[in-house]
Design an enzyme around this catalytic site. Structure first.
Site, PDB file in Angstrom:
ATOM      1  N   CYS A  99       0.818  -1.227   0.000  1.00 22.72           N
ATOM      2  CA  CYS A  99       0.000   0.000   0.000  1.00 22.72           C
ATOM      3  C   CYS A  99       0.851   1.277   0.000  1.00 22.72           C
ATOM      4  O   CYS A  99       1.418   1.631  -1.028  1.00 22.72           O
ATOM      5  CB  CYS A  99      -0.989  -0.044   1.160  1.00 22.72           C
ATOM      6  SG  CYS A  99      -2.369   1.095   0.951  1.00 22.72           S
ATOM      7  N   HIS A 198      -3.033  -5.543   2.785  1.00 24.25           N
ATOM      8  CA  HIS A 198      -2.449  -5.269   4.100  1.00 24.25           C
ATOM      9  C   HIS A 198      -2.422  -6.503   4.996  1.00 24.25           C
ATOM     10  O   HIS A 198      -3.051  -7.520   4.717  1.00 24.25           O
ATOM     11  CB  HIS A 198      -3.295  -4.225   4.824  1.00 24.25           C
ATOM     12  CG  HIS A 198      -2.934  -2.827   4.504  1.00 24.25           C
ATOM     13  ND1 HIS A 198      -1.752  -2.255   4.862  1.00 24.25           N
ATOM     14  CD2 HIS A 198      -3.627  -1.860   3.852  1.00 24.25           C
ATOM     15  CE1 HIS A 198      -1.723  -1.003   4.470  1.00 24.25           C
ATOM     16  NE2 HIS A 198      -2.839  -0.735   3.837  1.00 24.25           N
TER      17      HIS A 198
HETATM   18  N1  GLN Z   1      -1.888   6.867   2.010  1.00 20.52           N
HETATM   19  C1  GLN Z   1      -2.182   5.917   1.022  1.00 20.52           C
HETATM   20  C2  GLN Z   1      -3.619   5.918   0.521  1.00 20.52           C
HETATM   21  O1  GLN Z   1      -4.538   6.186   1.283  1.00 20.52           O
HETATM   22  C3  GLN Z   1      -1.794   4.561   1.548  1.00 20.52           C
HETATM   23  C4  GLN Z   1      -2.648   4.082   2.695  1.00 20.52           C
HETATM   24  C5  GLN Z   1      -2.264   2.772   3.216  1.00 20.52           C
HETATM   25  O2  GLN Z   1      -1.093   2.359   3.234  1.00 20.52           O
HETATM   26  N2  GLN Z   1      -3.270   2.061   3.713  1.00 20.52           N
HETATM   27  O3  GLN Z   1      -3.801   5.676  -0.641  1.00 20.52           O
END
Ligand code: GLN
Length: 247
Positions: A99, A198
């Site tokens: 992510c 994740h």
């Molecule tokens: N900040 C990024 C987004 O919202 C990644 C978020 C995350 O790692 N969950 O796209």
């Protein structure tokens, strides 16, 4: 091969900053699956202000982070880590990036409220944030191992678009993936695996964990002979989630 003499050196980048949804569990999974096979695993965390000597490691893990953390890391990346990471990617080192860590390997991220983050450009892709987040359990094909699917959890506002220099990790079967529009999920380039999935990515998808380990082993020792493990619990968890998502 004599596994007892083998060691895989894992670098956990920014473990204290990029660790949404327990992403560090993936490092534990990599480590355990090596140890269960009698292979040494050495894990080193490298965070803000610490020098990264990428040549010291075989496999790199980068977890997810919110927009705030990603912006905070920009000066530290520019101060040396970006060049080390780009060189390691080109050198065929194995990476798993999740992510926010995935977005960080790309060219840039424009947040939904207009902040421009110029990232390291190790991968030919970019990300543009939208106000509506893409959240939930999802599934995608894992094209490295035909016939397998990954079950995971995504939560991002960024929509990622792949350039011609990278291919996706797979096709979205349920949920959103890279951008909710083109049916792709994640990115593959050389020995980099990047995904929006994740948390329990590797514990729930041992086939992905072993693909990463095999990639790193082949790069280091010229071959990978990973003994099969008893994955009944992992496979049951995977099957239950797959049934919920895909029927
Ligand atoms: N900040 C990024 C987004 O919202 C990644 C978020 C995350 O790692 N969950 O796209």
């Amino acid at each position: 091969m004599n596994n007892a003499k083998q060691t895989l050196r894992i670098c956990h980048l920014y473990p204290d900053v990029l660790n949404l949804y327990g992403d560090r569990g993936n490092v534990m999974c990599l480590t355990r699956r090596l140890e269960w096979r009698g292979i040494n695993a050495e894990v080193t965390g490298v965070s803000v202000g610490e020098t990264l000597y990428a040549a010291d490691y075989d496999l790199f893990f980068i977890g997810g982070g919110q927009d705030f953390e990603q912006e905070v890391l920009l000066p530290d990346l520019a101060a040396g880590k970006a060049a080390e990471i780009v060189a390691a990617v080109e050198d065929g080192k194995t990476f798993l990036a999740i992510c926010g860590g995935y977005q960080m390997l790309g060219r840039y991220y424009k947040t939904w409220d207009g902040q421009q983050c110029d990232f390291i450009g190790a991968l030919d892709l970019y990300t543009v944030g939208k106000k509506t987040r893409m959240i939930g359990n999802y599934a995608f094909s894992f094209d490295d191992v035909p016939g397998t699917e990954v079950v995971g959890f995504e939560n991002h506002s960024g929509k990622t678009w792949l350039g011609s220099g990278v291919r996706p990790m797979g096709k979205v079967l349920a949920g959103h993936g890279n951008n909710g529009e083109d049916g792709t999920e994640g990115a593959r380039y050389k020995n980099v695996f990047a995904t929006y999935s994740h948390g329990c990515l590797l514990p729930k998808n041992p086939v992905v964990c072993d693909a990463l380990l095999a990639t790193a082993f082949t790069r280091k020792y010229g071959a990978a002979e990973l003994e099969p493990l008893d994955d009944d619990i992992e496979n049951n968890a995977h099957a239950a989630m797959k049934k919920r998502l895909l029927g």
